[in-house]
Scaffold this active site. Structure first.
Site, short mmCIF file in Angstrom:
data_model
loop_
_atom_site.label_atom_id
_atom_site.label_comp_id
_atom_site.label_asym_id
_atom_site.label_seq_id
_atom_site.Cartn_x
_atom_site.Cartn_y
_atom_site.Cartn_z
N ASN A 71 0.86 -1.20 0.00
CA ASN A 71 0.00 0.00 0.00
C ASN A 71 0.90 1.25 0.00
O ASN A 71 1.72 1.42 0.91
CB ASN A 71 -0.89 -0.05 1.26
CG ASN A 71 -1.84 1.13 1.35
OD1 ASN A 71 -1.44 2.26 1.09
ND2 ASN A 71 -3.07 0.87 1.72
N HIS A 78 0.90 6.21 1.89
CA HIS A 78 1.64 7.17 2.72
C HIS A 78 2.84 7.80 2.01
O HIS A 78 3.44 8.73 2.53
CB HIS A 78 1.96 6.55 4.08
CG HIS A 78 0.70 6.25 4.81
ND1 HIS A 78 -0.22 7.22 5.12
CD2 HIS A 78 0.15 5.06 5.21
CE1 HIS A 78 -1.27 6.67 5.71
NE2 HIS A 78 -1.08 5.37 5.77
N HIS A 122 -5.82 3.54 -1.37
CA HIS A 122 -7.15 3.87 -0.84
C HIS A 122 -7.48 5.28 -1.30
O HIS A 122 -6.84 6.24 -0.87
CB HIS A 122 -7.11 3.78 0.69
CG HIS A 122 -8.44 4.01 1.35
ND1 HIS A 122 -8.60 3.92 2.72
CD2 HIS A 122 -9.67 4.30 0.85
CE1 HIS A 122 -9.86 4.17 3.03
NE2 HIS A 122 -10.54 4.41 1.91
N ARG A 150 -9.57 8.00 -0.70
CA ARG A 150 -10.52 8.41 0.34
C ARG A 150 -11.38 9.56 -0.17
O ARG A 150 -10.95 10.34 -1.03
CB ARG A 150 -9.77 8.85 1.60
CG ARG A 150 -9.00 7.73 2.26
CD ARG A 150 -8.45 8.17 3.60
NE ARG A 150 -9.47 8.20 4.60
CZ ARG A 150 -9.65 7.29 5.55
NH1 ARG A 150 -8.84 6.26 5.65
NH2 ARG A 150 -10.63 7.40 6.40
N ARG A 206 -7.16 12.78 1.07
CA ARG A 206 -6.07 13.27 1.93
C ARG A 206 -4.70 12.78 1.47
O ARG A 206 -3.69 13.37 1.81
CB ARG A 206 -6.31 12.85 3.39
CG ARG A 206 -6.21 11.37 3.62
CD ARG A 206 -6.34 11.02 5.08
NE ARG A 206 -7.68 11.24 5.60
CZ ARG A 206 -8.13 10.68 6.71
NH1 ARG A 206 -7.33 9.91 7.44
NH2 ARG A 206 -9.37 10.89 7.13
N GLU A 226 -8.83 0.34 -2.73
CA GLU A 226 -9.70 0.34 -1.54
C GLU A 226 -10.66 1.51 -1.67
O GLU A 226 -10.25 2.63 -2.02
CB GLU A 226 -8.87 0.53 -0.27
CG GLU A 226 -7.96 -0.64 0.04
CD GLU A 226 -7.11 -0.35 1.27
OE1 GLU A 226 -7.23 0.75 1.86
OE2 GLU A 226 -6.31 -1.21 1.62
N THR A 286 -8.30 3.50 8.63
CA THR A 286 -9.53 2.71 8.65
C THR A 286 -9.64 1.99 9.99
O THR A 286 -8.88 1.07 10.26
CB THR A 286 -9.53 1.71 7.47
OG1 THR A 286 -9.13 2.42 6.30
CG2 THR A 286 -10.91 1.13 7.25
N GLU A 343 -10.93 -9.55 3.60
CA GLU A 343 -9.66 -9.12 4.19
C GLU A 343 -9.90 -8.91 5.68
O GLU A 343 -10.73 -8.08 6.09
CB GLU A 343 -9.15 -7.83 3.54
CG GLU A 343 -7.82 -7.38 4.17
CD GLU A 343 -7.07 -6.34 3.36
OE1 GLU A 343 -7.18 -6.34 2.11
OE2 GLU A 343 -6.36 -5.54 3.98
N HIS A 393 -3.52 -4.49 8.04
CA HIS A 393 -3.62 -3.33 8.91
C HIS A 393 -2.70 -3.48 10.12
O HIS A 393 -2.80 -4.44 10.88
CB HIS A 393 -5.05 -3.05 9.41
CG HIS A 393 -5.26 -1.56 9.61
ND1 HIS A 393 -4.74 -0.89 10.69
CD2 HIS A 393 -5.85 -0.63 8.85
CE1 HIS A 393 -5.03 0.39 10.58
NE2 HIS A 393 -5.71 0.58 9.46
N1 PXP Z 1 -5.91 -3.13 4.37
C1 PXP Z 1 -6.87 -2.19 4.39
C2 PXP Z 1 -8.23 -2.56 3.93
C3 PXP Z 1 -6.59 -0.86 4.80
O1 PXP Z 1 -7.57 0.06 4.82
C4 PXP Z 1 -5.27 -0.54 5.17
C5 PXP Z 1 -4.94 0.86 5.57
O2 PXP Z 1 -5.13 1.71 4.48
C6 PXP Z 1 -4.30 -1.55 5.10
C7 PXP Z 1 -4.64 -2.85 4.73
C8 PXP Z 1 -2.86 -1.29 5.42
O3 PXP Z 1 -2.71 -0.90 6.75
P1 PXP Z 1 -1.31 -0.34 7.24
O4 PXP Z 1 -1.09 0.95 6.51
O5 PXP Z 1 -1.49 -0.18 8.71
O6 PXP Z 1 -0.28 -1.38 6.88
#
Ligand code: PXP
Length: 258
Positions: free
Chosen positions: A12, A15, A48, A50, A54, A75, A106, A156, A196
């Protein structure tokens, strides 16, 4: 004897965009980060989009879809405006998540059982595009029947509470709950993912859960990338996952394989 199921890494890159948006600059590029991740062992890239935009912007999604050779997992919330964009873009995979404007990230899974037709309709719209659709949920067995009834192919499991638990007894209890839910979801015919809060320190116990086929990891990987580089951070996580999975006893055959 059957082989363990492969375990894929979805990276992901939200960030990377968070850092860019903090200054309104054109750098760092989520696309470049995704390409490095792809070259370093990522099996898919996740973003994601959003409602408040952001971090990831619409142009990022288009650039990623036009450039990546691995699948893009989008996402999104079950809201009409973003579903319409997904219908236009047709990403290879979509993960429906709950979204609250004021949250930092999330914070919980979808309430599929109590969500009425909204989630079922969203799954139907996304499946029409040809996407693999997953639902981001808490490991709550009371939700399983409703999850299956939506027609989503995958689930998930939200690992946030497990990742945050400091007390070993609580962490083990949460891990047991995730493990049980993963097996029951796989038996019900769902592909099982998790994510997550996963880091190099807490991922191995999740990677050991035999039916889990995909981990989506963002924040810790981007944090590690700041210190050791994106390629090294992704390769280290992928090695950890593959090594953990291959040192496991094989998964029991699924019912459909019997
Ligand atoms: N899976 C989903 C569905 C999420 O919303 C997120 C956060 O955007 C993640 C995984 C990844 O989480 P993290 O950034 O804490 O690794």
């Amino acid at each position: 004897m059957s082989q363990p199921l492969p375990l894929r890494l979805g990276v992901n890159v939200d960030h990377v965009a968070t850092l860019r948006q903090a200054r309104g600059t054109a750098y760092p590029s989520p696309l470049t980060a995704a390409l490095i991740a792809q070259a370093s062992g990522a099996d898919s890239i996740t973003v994601h989009l959003r409602e408040d935009r952001r971090h990831i912007q619409e142009g990022d999604v288009v650039d990623l879809l036009n450039t990546l050779s691995v699948p893009l997992n989008l996402e999104l919330a079950a809201e009409d405006a973003i579903l319409t964009l997904a219908e236009e873009w047709r990403p290879q995979a979509c993960c429906l998540v709950p979204e609250k404007r004021e949250e930092l990230t999330t914070e919980g899974g979808l309430d599929v059982a109590g969500g009425g037709p909204r989630i079922v309709d969203a799954v139907g719209r996304l499946r029409e595009t040809g996407a693999r659709v997953s639902l981001f949920v808490e490991p709550d067995l009371a939700q399983l029947e409703a999850i299956v009834a939506t027609g989503a192919q995958a689930v998930e499991i939200h690992t946030g509470a497990y990742a945050e638990a400091r007390e070993p007894g609580r962490r083990n209890a949460l891990l047991e709950g995730i493990t049980d839910f993963a097996h029951r979801a796989a038996e019900a015919g769902l592909e099982v993912h998790a994510g997550h809060g996963l880091t190099v320190d807490n991922t191995a116990p999740i990677a050991r859960i035999a039916p889990v086929q995909e981990l989506n990891i963002g924040h810790s990987l981007i944090g590690d990338a700041v210190l050791i580089g994106m390629a090294a951070a992704v390769a280290r996580m992928k090695n950890l996952m593959v090594h953990t999975r291959l040192s496991q006893p094989a998964a029991a055959p699924s019912y459909s394989a019997l």
